[in-house]
Design a protein around this motif. Structure first.
Motif, PDB file in Angstrom:
ATOM      1  N   VAL A  65       0.870  -1.179   0.000  1.00  0.00           N
ATOM      2  CA  VAL A  65       0.000   0.000   0.000  1.00  0.00           C
ATOM      3  C   VAL A  65       0.906   1.228   0.000  1.00  0.00           C
ATOM      4  CG1 VAL A  65      -1.889   1.215   1.163  1.00  0.00           C
ATOM      5  CG2 VAL A  65      -1.732  -1.281   1.320  1.00  0.00           C
ATOM      6  N   ASP A  66       0.967   1.895  -1.136  1.00  0.00           N
ATOM      7  CA  ASP A  66       1.896   3.011  -1.302  1.00  0.00           C
ATOM      8  C   ASP A  66       1.168   4.343  -1.371  1.00  0.00           C
ATOM      9  OD1 ASP A  66       4.700   2.137  -1.497  1.00  0.00           O
ATOM     10  OD2 ASP A  66       3.930   0.841  -3.071  1.00  0.00           O
ATOM     11  N   GLY A  67       1.845   5.375  -0.867  1.00  0.00           N
ATOM     12  CA  GLY A  67       1.225   6.693  -0.794  1.00  0.00           C
ATOM     13  C   GLY A  67       1.286   7.501  -2.070  1.00  0.00           C
ATOM     14  N   CYS A  68       2.186   7.165  -2.978  1.00  0.00           N
ATOM     15  CA  CYS A  68       2.267   7.906  -4.242  1.00  0.00           C
ATOM     16  C   CYS A  68       2.828   6.994  -5.320  1.00  0.00           C
ATOM     17  CB  CYS A  68       3.103   9.184  -4.083  1.00  0.00           C
ATOM     18  SG  CYS A  68       4.881   8.898  -4.072  1.00  0.00           S
ATOM     19  N   SER A  69       2.916   7.522  -6.521  1.00  0.00           N
ATOM     20  CA  SER A  69       3.270   6.677  -7.660  1.00  0.00           C
ATOM     21  C   SER A  69       4.725   6.206  -7.651  1.00  0.00           C
ATOM     22  CB  SER A  69       2.964   7.415  -8.967  1.00  0.00           C
ATOM     23  OG  SER A  69       3.730   8.595  -9.016  1.00  0.00           O
ATOM     24  N   LYS A  70       5.507   6.659  -6.683  1.00  0.00           N
ATOM     25  CA  LYS A  70       6.877   6.113  -6.591  1.00  0.00           C
ATOM     26  C   LYS A  70       6.856   4.672  -6.091  1.00  0.00           C
ATOM     27  CE  LYS A  70       9.667  10.249  -6.268  1.00  0.00           C
ATOM     28  NZ  LYS A  70       8.921  11.430  -5.830  1.00  0.00           N
ATOM     29  N   CYS A  71       5.776   4.309  -5.436  1.00  0.00           N
ATOM     30  CA  CYS A  71       5.524   2.917  -5.031  1.00  0.00           C
ATOM     31  C   CYS A  71       6.732   2.267  -4.342  1.00  0.00           C
ATOM     32  CB  CYS A  71       5.082   2.090  -6.243  1.00  0.00           C
ATOM     33  SG  CYS A  71       3.456   2.574  -6.838  1.00  0.00           S
ATOM     34  N   CYS A  72       7.226   2.898  -3.291  1.00  0.00           N
ATOM     35  CA  CYS A  72       8.428   2.408  -2.593  1.00  0.00           C
ATOM     36  C   CYS A  72       8.237   1.014  -1.992  1.00  0.00           C
ATOM     37  CB  CYS A  72       8.833   3.396  -1.503  1.00  0.00           C
ATOM     38  SG  CYS A  72       9.288   4.999  -2.165  1.00  0.00           S
ATOM     39  N   ALA A  73       7.079   0.773  -1.377  1.00  0.00           N
ATOM     40  CA  ALA A  73       6.868  -0.535  -0.745  1.00  0.00           C
ATOM     41  C   ALA A  73       6.827  -1.629  -1.814  1.00  0.00           C
ATOM     42  CB  ALA A  73       5.568  -0.525   0.070  1.00  0.00           C
ATOM     43  N   LYS A  74       6.101  -1.361  -2.884  1.00  0.00           N
ATOM     44  CA  LYS A  74       6.016  -2.352  -3.966  1.00  0.00           C
ATOM     45  C   LYS A  74       7.398  -2.632  -4.547  1.00  0.00           C
ATOM     46  CE  LYS A  74       3.982  -3.071  -8.505  1.00  0.00           C
ATOM     47  NZ  LYS A  74       3.432  -2.414  -9.675  1.00  0.00           N
ATOM     48  N   ARG A  75       8.140  -1.572  -4.788  1.00  0.00           N
ATOM     49  CA  ARG A  75       9.459  -1.770  -5.392  1.00  0.00           C
ATOM     50  C   ARG A  75      10.407  -2.500  -4.447  1.00  0.00           C
ATOM     51  NH1 ARG A  75      12.252   3.006  -7.424  1.00  0.00           N
ATOM     52  NH2 ARG A  75      11.106   4.247  -5.938  1.00  0.00           N
ATOM     53  N   ALA A  76      10.302  -2.229  -3.148  1.00  0.00           N
ATOM     54  CA  ALA A  76      11.175  -2.918  -2.186  1.00  0.00           C
ATOM     55  C   ALA A  76      10.861  -4.407  -2.160  1.00  0.00           C
ATOM     56  CB  ALA A  76      10.999  -2.308  -0.792  1.00  0.00           C
ATOM     57  N   ILE A  77       9.561  -4.733  -2.159  1.00  0.00           N
ATOM     58  CA  ILE A  77       9.184  -6.154  -2.144  1.00  0.00           C
ATOM     59  C   ILE A  77       9.727  -6.839  -3.392  1.00  0.00           C
ATOM     60  CG2 ILE A  77       7.253  -7.783  -2.266  1.00  0.00           C
ATOM     61  CD1 ILE A  77       5.588  -5.686  -0.690  1.00  0.00           C
TER      62      ILE A  77
END
Ligand code: SF4
Length: 135
Positions: A65-77
């Motif tokens: 669940v990311d706060g903006c389009s940088k999608c840090c959590a998704k990219r880290a996973i």
């Protein structure tokens, strides 16, 4: 807490409203909507590589669940574990400009902000239910 077989991880955005919404939505999900059913992962711990978070996301479906389009959590996973089972970008729900507004102390949360939290939590639960139905 990593005791359940579906995980959720919110970005740790302290810089913008989207990050605040993502964290509150995940909290609502774990405390109210799916109590005791979801493992919540800590993004900083995940990135640090401790605590079993990476191993969990490799083994079990995990929703970002990311706060903006940088999608840090998704990219880290995806960088450290494997493909996400689903992902939410709060900016797609509330608009990128809104998501990038200043972060909010919970003292100043309005009904509109709570509506954003509810929408984000509901979408996360939809993904959760789809994953659960396949298990
Ligand atoms: S996804 Fe956006 S809000 Fe979240 S940590 Fe990354 S830059 Fe910040």
């Amino acid at each position: 807490m990593l005791g359940n077989r579906i995980g959720v991880i919110s970005c740790s955005g302290e810089e913008c409203l989207g990050g605040t919404i993502s964290r509150l939505a995940v909290r609502k999900m774990m405390e109210e909507l799916k109590p005791g059913m979801v493992s919540t992962l800590c993004l900083p711990l995940f990135i640090a590589g401790d605590g079993g978070e990476r191993e969990f996301a490799e083994k079990y479906p995990t929703i970002a669940v990311d706060g903006c389009s940088k999608c840090c959590a998704k990219r880290a996973i995806e960088k450290y574990s494997s493909a996400v089972a689903g992902s939410i970008d709060v900016a797609e729900i509330i608009g990128e400009a809104k998501a990038l507004e200043k972060p909010l102390s919970t003292r100043y949360i309005t009904d509109l902000h709570m509506e954003y939290v509810n929408q984000t939590a509901a979408k996360t639960c939809e993904i959760f239910d789809e994953i659960l139905a396949k298990q």
